[in-house]
Design an enzyme around this catalytic site. Structure first.
Site, PDB file in Angstrom:
ATOM      1  N   ASP A  77       0.858  -1.194   0.000  1.00 34.25           N
ATOM      2  CA  ASP A  77       0.000   0.000   0.000  1.00 34.25           C
ATOM      3  C   ASP A  77       0.893   1.243   0.000  1.00 34.25           C
ATOM      4  OD1 ASP A  77      -3.209   0.540   0.949  1.00 34.25           O
ATOM      5  OD2 ASP A  77      -1.799   2.220   1.140  1.00 34.25           O
ATOM      6  N   ILE A  78       0.493   2.242  -0.765  1.00 35.90           N
ATOM      7  CA  ILE A  78       1.291   3.466  -0.891  1.00 35.90           C
ATOM      8  C   ILE A  78       1.290   4.292   0.401  1.00 35.90           C
ATOM      9  CG2 ILE A  78      -0.498   5.064  -1.722  1.00 35.90           C
ATOM     10  CD1 ILE A  78       1.463   5.812  -4.001  1.00 35.90           C
ATOM     11  N   ASN A 130     -12.898  -3.378   2.225  1.00 42.02           N
ATOM     12  CA  ASN A 130     -13.922  -2.345   2.303  1.00 42.02           C
ATOM     13  C   ASN A 130     -14.796  -2.454   1.063  1.00 42.02           C
ATOM     14  OD1 ASN A 130     -12.892  -1.177   4.706  1.00 42.02           O
ATOM     15  ND2 ASN A 130     -11.304  -0.160   3.519  1.00 42.02           N
ATOM     16  N   GLU A 185     -12.549   3.190  -1.364  1.00 45.17           N
ATOM     17  CA  GLU A 185     -12.192   4.360  -2.166  1.00 45.17           C
ATOM     18  C   GLU A 185     -11.743   4.006  -3.579  1.00 45.17           C
ATOM     19  OE1 GLU A 185      -9.834   7.149   0.027  1.00 45.17           O
ATOM     20  OE2 GLU A 185     -11.646   7.648   1.178  1.00 45.17           O
ATOM     21  N   VAL A 186     -11.101   2.871  -3.731  1.00 38.35           N
ATOM     22  CA  VAL A 186     -10.648   2.460  -5.067  1.00 38.35           C
ATOM     23  C   VAL A 186     -11.634   1.403  -5.591  1.00 38.35           C
ATOM     24  CG1 VAL A 186      -8.787   1.423  -6.420  1.00 38.35           C
ATOM     25  CG2 VAL A 186      -8.239   2.953  -4.512  1.00 38.35           C
ATOM     26  N   HIS A 202      -9.953  -5.078  -3.556  1.00 40.21           N
ATOM     27  CA  HIS A 202      -8.652  -5.278  -2.925  1.00 40.21           C
ATOM     28  C   HIS A 202      -8.863  -5.737  -1.494  1.00 40.21           C
ATOM     29  CE1 HIS A 202      -9.914  -1.071  -2.677  1.00 40.21           C
ATOM     30  NE2 HIS A 202      -9.348  -1.016  -1.484  1.00 40.21           N
ATOM     31  N   HIS A 233      -6.927  -5.762   2.064  1.00 38.23           N
ATOM     32  CA  HIS A 233      -5.793  -5.223   2.814  1.00 38.23           C
ATOM     33  C   HIS A 233      -5.270  -6.335   3.722  1.00 38.23           C
ATOM     34  CE1 HIS A 233      -6.817  -0.831   2.185  1.00 38.23           C
ATOM     35  NE2 HIS A 233      -7.993  -1.357   1.962  1.00 38.23           N
TER      36      HIS A 233
HETATM   37  P1  5GP Z   1      -9.894   1.431   0.303  1.00 40.05           P
HETATM   38  O1  5GP Z   1     -10.275   2.560   1.183  1.00 40.05           O
HETATM   39  O2  5GP Z   1     -10.456   1.567  -1.090  1.00 40.05           O
HETATM   40  O3  5GP Z   1     -10.193   0.090   0.922  1.00 40.05           O
HETATM   41  O4  5GP Z   1      -8.315   1.463   0.214  1.00 40.05           O
HETATM   42  C1  5GP Z   1      -7.594   1.962  -0.871  1.00 40.05           C
HETATM   43  C2  5GP Z   1      -6.124   1.812  -0.532  1.00 40.05           C
HETATM   44  O5  5GP Z   1      -5.387   2.006  -1.709  1.00 40.05           O
HETATM   45  C3  5GP Z   1      -5.614   2.830   0.492  1.00 40.05           C
HETATM   46  O6  5GP Z   1      -5.066   2.135   1.602  1.00 40.05           O
HETATM   47  C4  5GP Z   1      -4.569   3.632  -0.287  1.00 40.05           C
HETATM   48  O7  5GP Z   1      -3.472   4.006   0.495  1.00 40.05           O
HETATM   49  C5  5GP Z   1      -4.197   2.680  -1.398  1.00 40.05           C
HETATM   50  N1  5GP Z   1      -3.765   3.324  -2.624  1.00 40.05           N
HETATM   51  C6  5GP Z   1      -4.396   4.350  -3.276  1.00 40.05           C
HETATM   52  N2  5GP Z   1      -3.732   4.670  -4.390  1.00 40.05           N
HETATM   53  C7  5GP Z   1      -2.664   3.845  -4.457  1.00 40.05           C
HETATM   54  C8  5GP Z   1      -1.594   3.691  -5.402  1.00 40.05           C
HETATM   55  O8  5GP Z   1      -1.503   4.381  -6.409  1.00 40.05           O
HETATM   56  N3  5GP Z   1      -0.687   2.715  -5.146  1.00 40.05           N
HETATM   57  C9  5GP Z   1      -0.770   1.913  -4.048  1.00 40.05           C
HETATM   58  N4  5GP Z   1       0.191   0.989  -3.902  1.00 40.05           N
HETATM   59  N5  5GP Z   1      -1.755   2.032  -3.139  1.00 40.05           N
HETATM   60  C10 5GP Z   1      -2.694   2.984  -3.341  1.00 40.05           C
END
Ligand code: 5GP
Length: 125
Positions: free
Chosen positions: A39-40, A97, A105-106, A110, A112
């Site tokens: 994760d970034i 999520n 958010e994405v 995915h 985690h």
């Molecule tokens: P969500 O809230 O959708 O479950 O989590 C999205 C995750 O994607 C976050 O933890 C965020 O830090 C990670 N993320 C967002 N953009 C990028 C990216 O460009 N590269 C990587 N490696 N992680 C990302």
């Protein structure tokens, strides 16, 4: 901003671009159908994202529409990444999520994988 997980798949999302190699990632492991990368913005000493390569918005989408081969590949990669990063002995956490209330958010499924330290309670009150 959390996404609506019932919307059609958006091929321009950031993880789709990572799968296509259009954006870089810090790769942990890759299989025929799945990819794992750091994760970034890590929220734990170990914070790895595991994604299917296929076009699935969320767990709901994936569990309903993915092939058995994709589901097996993905599930096994999650376990392999946890074992390969020394998470099993001390314990770790998986989190997916989904949609607006889930805080996704994405818009590409995915999971985690958190580890490397005590992770505290499951949810904050
Ligand atoms: P969500 O809230 O959708 O479950 O989590 C999205 C995750 O994607 C976050 O933890 C965020 O830090 C990670 N993320 C967002 N953009 C990028 C990216 O460009 N590269 C990587 N490696 N992680 C990302």
């Amino acid at each position: 901003m959390p996404i609506d997980a019932t919307l059609p798949y958006d091929s321009d999302n950031i993880f789709a671009k990572i799968v296509r190699g259009e954006l870089p990632c810090n790769k942990v492991a890759e299989t025929e159908h799945s990819l794992a990368f750091h994760d970034i913005n890590p929220l734990a000493p170990i914070h790895i994202l595991v994604i299917p390569k296929g076009k699935y918005v969320s767990w709901d989408d994936f569990s309903a529409k993915a092939s058995d081969a994709e589901i097996v590949d993905f599930t096994r990669l999650v376990g392999k990444v946890a074992r390969g990063n020394g998470c099993v002995e001390q314990g770790y956490r998986l989190l997916a999520n989904i949609g607006k209330r889930g805080g996704q958010e994405v818009p590409h499924l995915h999971v985690h994988l958190f580890g490397g330290a005590p992770l505290g309670p499951m949810l904050s009150a």
